[in-house]
Design a protein around this motif. Structure first.
Motif, mmCIF file in Angstrom:
data_model
loop_
_atom_site.group_PDB
_atom_site.id
_atom_site.type_symbol
_atom_site.label_atom_id
_atom_site.label_comp_id
_atom_site.label_asym_id
_atom_site.label_seq_id
_atom_site.Cartn_x
_atom_site.Cartn_y
_atom_site.Cartn_z
ATOM 1 N N SER A 1 74.714 58.514 13.314
ATOM 2 C CA SER A 1 75.459 59.230 12.293
ATOM 3 C C SER A 1 76.656 58.403 11.830
ATOM 4 O O SER A 1 76.934 57.321 12.347
ATOM 5 C CB SER A 1 75.960 60.553 12.854
ATOM 6 N N GLN B 1 79.665 58.964 12.480
ATOM 7 C CA GLN B 1 80.600 58.814 13.599
ATOM 8 C C GLN B 1 80.012 58.011 14.759
ATOM 9 O O GLN B 1 80.591 57.964 15.830
ATOM 10 C CB GLN B 1 81.034 60.194 14.108
ATOM 11 N N LEU C 1 71.356 59.957 16.593
ATOM 12 C CA LEU C 1 70.526 61.041 16.078
ATOM 13 C C LEU C 1 69.101 60.907 16.598
ATOM 14 O O LEU C 1 68.405 61.889 16.781
ATOM 15 C CB LEU C 1 70.505 61.011 14.544
ATOM 16 N N SER D 1 74.583 57.767 2.714
ATOM 17 C CA SER D 1 75.420 58.716 3.442
ATOM 18 C C SER D 1 75.974 58.119 4.736
ATOM 19 O O SER D 1 76.470 58.840 5.591
ATOM 20 C CB SER D 1 74.648 59.997 3.727
ATOM 21 N N VAL E 1 74.446 56.760 7.291
ATOM 22 C CA VAL E 1 73.649 56.863 8.508
ATOM 23 C C VAL E 1 73.115 55.464 8.784
ATOM 24 O O VAL E 1 72.618 54.789 7.886
ATOM 25 C CB VAL E 1 72.501 57.880 8.345
ATOM 26 N N TYR F 1 63.310 59.890 7.265
ATOM 27 C CA TYR F 1 64.591 60.541 7.539
ATOM 28 C C TYR F 1 64.962 61.486 6.397
ATOM 29 O O TYR F 1 65.434 62.604 6.613
ATOM 30 C CB TYR F 1 65.686 59.494 7.751
ATOM 31 N N PRO G 1 72.078 68.987 9.501
ATOM 32 C CA PRO G 1 72.517 67.588 9.443
ATOM 33 C C PRO G 1 73.523 67.280 10.566
ATOM 34 O O PRO G 1 74.440 68.057 10.817
ATOM 35 C CB PRO G 1 73.182 67.469 8.072
ATOM 36 N N GLY G 2 73.262 66.172 11.229
ATOM 37 C CA GLY G 2 74.111 65.766 12.344
ATOM 38 C C GLY G 2 73.509 66.084 13.697
ATOM 39 O O GLY G 2 73.950 65.554 14.710
ATOM 40 N N ARG H 1 70.522 66.042 16.621
ATOM 41 C CA ARG H 1 69.498 65.076 17.033
ATOM 42 C C ARG H 1 68.177 65.429 16.359
ATOM 43 O O ARG H 1 67.894 66.590 16.104
ATOM 44 C CB ARG H 1 69.350 65.065 18.541
#
Length: 133
Positions: free
Chosen positions: A3, A5, A9, A70, A72, A101, A112-113, A115
């Motif tokens: 992600s 952060q 995922l 985004s 990712v 994805y 979203p976010g 796993r």
């Protein structure tokens, strides 16, 4: 897949006996991905191609990266002895991963976010991994 952060995922490794080593390699490569993204700056926003290419080679592996709009991050670790894989094939694999994805993100039951737990995604990743071996 990681992600924005940098939390995972989706992680898959074959063979599984060196799974911890792969996790370490993938997590350390995230720093290189972040460096490449910041070095590209606004040029990355203008590009449609988000393939970062070879992040770094080690004695045993080559690590490749890809980033979505985004932010990712996709990281792929390939055995260095596999010389049959060309840059175009790696790029095409990342596009296929990105498309799968996107299909997961379109699922109304996916948050979203979270796993990724998808049989279709697992099947696609497994088939790609078998092609690489």
């Amino acid at each position: 897949l990681f992600s924005l952060q940098n939390y995972p995922l989706y992680i898959r490794s074959v063979p599984t006996e060196n799974e911890l080593k792969f996790h370490y390699t993938v997590h350390t490569s995230l720093d290189v991905v972040d460096e490449k993204i910041s070095a590209m700056g606004k040029a990355l926003v203008d590009q449609r191609e988000l393939y970062l290419g070879l992040l770094y080679p080690t004695e045993d592996y080559k690590v490749y990266g890809y980033v979505t709009n985004s932010k990712v991050k996709f990281v792929m670790v390939v055995d260095s002895s596999n010389t049959a894989l060309r840059d175009n094939e790696i790029r095409s694999m990342f596009r296929k991963l990105h498309n799968s994805y996107t299909d997961i993100m379109c699922n109304p039951f996916y948050n979203p976010g979270d796993r990724i737990h998808s049989r279709a995604f697992d099947t696609m990743v497994n088939s790609m991994m078998m092609q690489m071996c």
